[in-house]
Design a protein around this motif. Structure first.
Motif, PDB file in Angstrom:
ATOM      1  N   ARG A   1      35.622  -8.413  -0.459  1.00 30.05           N
ATOM      2  CA  ARG A   1      35.274  -9.652  -1.164  1.00 30.05           C
ATOM      3  C   ARG A   1      36.357 -10.666  -0.844  1.00 30.05           C
ATOM      4  O   ARG A   1      37.548 -10.381  -0.946  1.00 30.05           O
ATOM      5  N   VAL A   2      35.916 -11.849  -0.462  1.00 32.68           N
ATOM      6  CA  VAL A   2      36.868 -12.860  -0.033  1.00 32.68           C
ATOM      7  C   VAL A   2      36.728 -14.100  -0.914  1.00 32.68           C
ATOM      8  O   VAL A   2      35.621 -14.583  -1.142  1.00 32.68           O
ATOM      9  N   ASP A   3      37.852 -14.563  -1.407  1.00 35.10           N
ATOM     10  CA  ASP A   3      37.875 -15.791  -2.187  1.00 35.10           C
ATOM     11  C   ASP A   3      38.139 -16.925  -1.209  1.00 35.10           C
ATOM     12  O   ASP A   3      39.259 -17.089  -0.734  1.00 35.10           O
ATOM     13  N   SER A   4      37.095 -17.668  -0.888  1.00 31.00           N
ATOM     14  CA  SER A   4      37.234 -18.670   0.164  1.00 31.00           C
ATOM     15  C   SER A   4      36.516 -19.955  -0.202  1.00 31.00           C
ATOM     16  O   SER A   4      35.465 -19.927  -0.840  1.00 31.00           O
ATOM     17  N   GLN A   5      37.102 -21.048   0.227  1.00 29.70           N
ATOM     18  CA  GLN A   5      36.461 -22.351   0.047  1.00 29.70           C
ATOM     19  C   GLN A   5      35.958 -22.875   1.389  1.00 29.70           C
ATOM     20  O   GLN A   5      35.619 -24.053   1.515  1.00 29.70           O
TER      21      GLN A   5
ATOM     22  N   ALA B   1      44.017 -16.134  10.190  1.00 30.27           N
ATOM     23  CA  ALA B   1      45.382 -16.516   9.819  1.00 30.27           C
ATOM     24  C   ALA B   1      46.058 -15.449   8.957  1.00 30.27           C
ATOM     25  O   ALA B   1      47.281 -15.430   8.804  1.00 30.27           O
ATOM     26  N   ARG B   2      45.250 -14.541   8.390  1.00 29.73           N
ATOM     27  CA  ARG B   2      45.790 -13.523   7.490  1.00 29.73           C
ATOM     28  C   ARG B   2      46.706 -12.523   8.175  1.00 29.73           C
ATOM     29  O   ARG B   2      47.824 -12.277   7.733  1.00 29.73           O
ATOM     30  N   GLU B   3      46.150 -11.879   9.206  1.00 25.59           N
ATOM     31  CA  GLU B   3      46.860 -10.764   9.853  1.00 25.59           C
ATOM     32  C   GLU B   3      46.398 -10.658  11.292  1.00 25.59           C
ATOM     33  O   GLU B   3      45.308 -11.093  11.627  1.00 25.59           O
ATOM     34  N   ASP B   4      47.226  -9.998  12.090  1.00 26.34           N
ATOM     35  CA  ASP B   4      46.909  -9.840  13.517  1.00 26.34           C
ATOM     36  C   ASP B   4      45.581  -9.135  13.751  1.00 26.34           C
ATOM     37  O   ASP B   4      44.859  -9.442  14.684  1.00 26.34           O
ATOM     38  N   ARG B   5      45.284  -8.136  12.885  1.00 20.40           N
ATOM     39  CA  ARG B   5      44.054  -7.374  13.148  1.00 20.40           C
ATOM     40  C   ARG B   5      42.817  -8.264  13.022  1.00 20.40           C
ATOM     41  O   ARG B   5      41.834  -8.089  13.745  1.00 20.40           O
ATOM     42  N   TYR B   6      42.869  -9.246  12.133  1.00 21.05           N
ATOM     43  CA  TYR B   6      41.761 -10.192  12.026  1.00 21.05           C
ATOM     44  C   TYR B   6      41.732 -11.109  13.251  1.00 21.05           C
ATOM     45  O   TYR B   6      40.684 -11.361  13.819  1.00 21.05           O
TER      46      TYR B   6
ATOM     47  N   ILE C   1      39.241  -4.369  12.369  1.00 19.32           N
ATOM     48  CA  ILE C   1      39.768  -4.903  11.109  1.00 19.32           C
ATOM     49  C   ILE C   1      40.160  -3.772  10.169  1.00 19.32           C
ATOM     50  O   ILE C   1      41.084  -3.904   9.365  1.00 19.32           O
ATOM     51  N   GLY C   2      39.471  -2.631  10.301  1.00 23.92           N
ATOM     52  CA  GLY C   2      39.880  -1.465   9.529  1.00 23.92           C
ATOM     53  C   GLY C   2      39.163  -1.301   8.207  1.00 23.92           C
ATOM     54  O   GLY C   2      39.546  -0.459   7.402  1.00 23.92           O
TER      55      GLY C   2
END
Lengths: 150, 82
Positions: free
Chosen positions: B20-24, B37-42, B14-15
């Motif tokens: 900090r993640v704003d998540s529901q 869904a964010r990026e390929d590395r995830y 992930i690098g």
């Protein structure tokens, strides 16, 4: 009971002697030491150990509480290093003190089995061929089942 | 906001070590889906959940565990201590 998670080397002899001397009433003290060994593939240059500060100490303390309750330990000690270690260096040690040897041996094995698979450490081997994370072995996970079954 | 921590090869893939993640997200699995869904590395890091472990507030948990009240989520490979 003491848990030490540290980068510094430790003095196995001094730790073992100090532990035994302080374990009043113990008839048996068992110590185990894990050492950086050569890898199966490629010449090992170093081992790097990463851990999860906070969870590591907490997870080990929980294992030690369990061991103390189950085997009636008089005392227990876990020292585990992290950071960069060279071939032949001690990685960690476990010591247990009990009235009798069966309890001390079993509790030490229990702590070793749990440290391998339930304490948040990750080993990376640096060899001539590159760097690779050590994969968890299924046998290590299986080793836990014997403690759960009985 | 949740603190999300990554260790060992998950951190490398992930690098970063933490964010900090704003998540529901209701469960760990939902959070994984959001991150993937964010990026390929995830997506690459979370491709095989069987090869990952998760801790919630520094206790091991499973991927269906609820995130309500959780402040710190950590993802890492199976541990190799000792």
């Amino acid at each position: 009971m003491r848990v030490a998670v540290q980068t510094d080397p430790f003095d196995l002899g001094a730790e073992a002697a100090g532990f035994a001397a302080a374990a009043a009433g113990a008839g048996a003290v068992v110590t185990f030491t894990g050492i950086v060994r050569p890898t199966d593939t490629g010449a090992l240059q170093a081992m790097e150990i990463e851990h999860y500060p906070g969870m590591t100490e907490r997870a080990i303390a929980a294992m030690m509480d369990q061991a103390r309750a189950r085997w009636g330990l008089i005392d227990a000690l876990v020292i585990h290093r992290h950071g960069r270690l060279a071939l032949g260096e001690p990685i960690m040690m476990v010591a247990t003190a009990a009235a009798h040897r069966a309890a001390a041996f079993e509790a030490a094995e229990f702590l070793m089995d749990y440290l391998k698979s339930r304490a948040p450490f990750w080993k990376k081997e640096i060899t001539d061929a590159g760097a690779d994370w050590v994969a968890a072995r299924e046998a290590d996970e299986d080793a836990l089942t014997r403690w759960q079954a009985s | 906001m949740i603190d999300v921590l990554y260790f060992a090869w998950v951190r490398e893939r992930i690098g970063l070590p933490r964010e900090r993640v704003d998540s529901q997200a209701a469960t760990v699995r939902d959070l994984v889906a959001e991150l993937s869904a964010r990026e390929d590395r995830y997506a690459a890091a979370f491709a095989d959940l069987a090869s990952l472990r998760v801790a919630l507030d520094q206790d091991l948990a499973d991927f269906d565990a609820p995130l309500a009240g959780v402040r710190e989520v950590a993802f890492f490979p199976p541990m190799t201590g000792g």
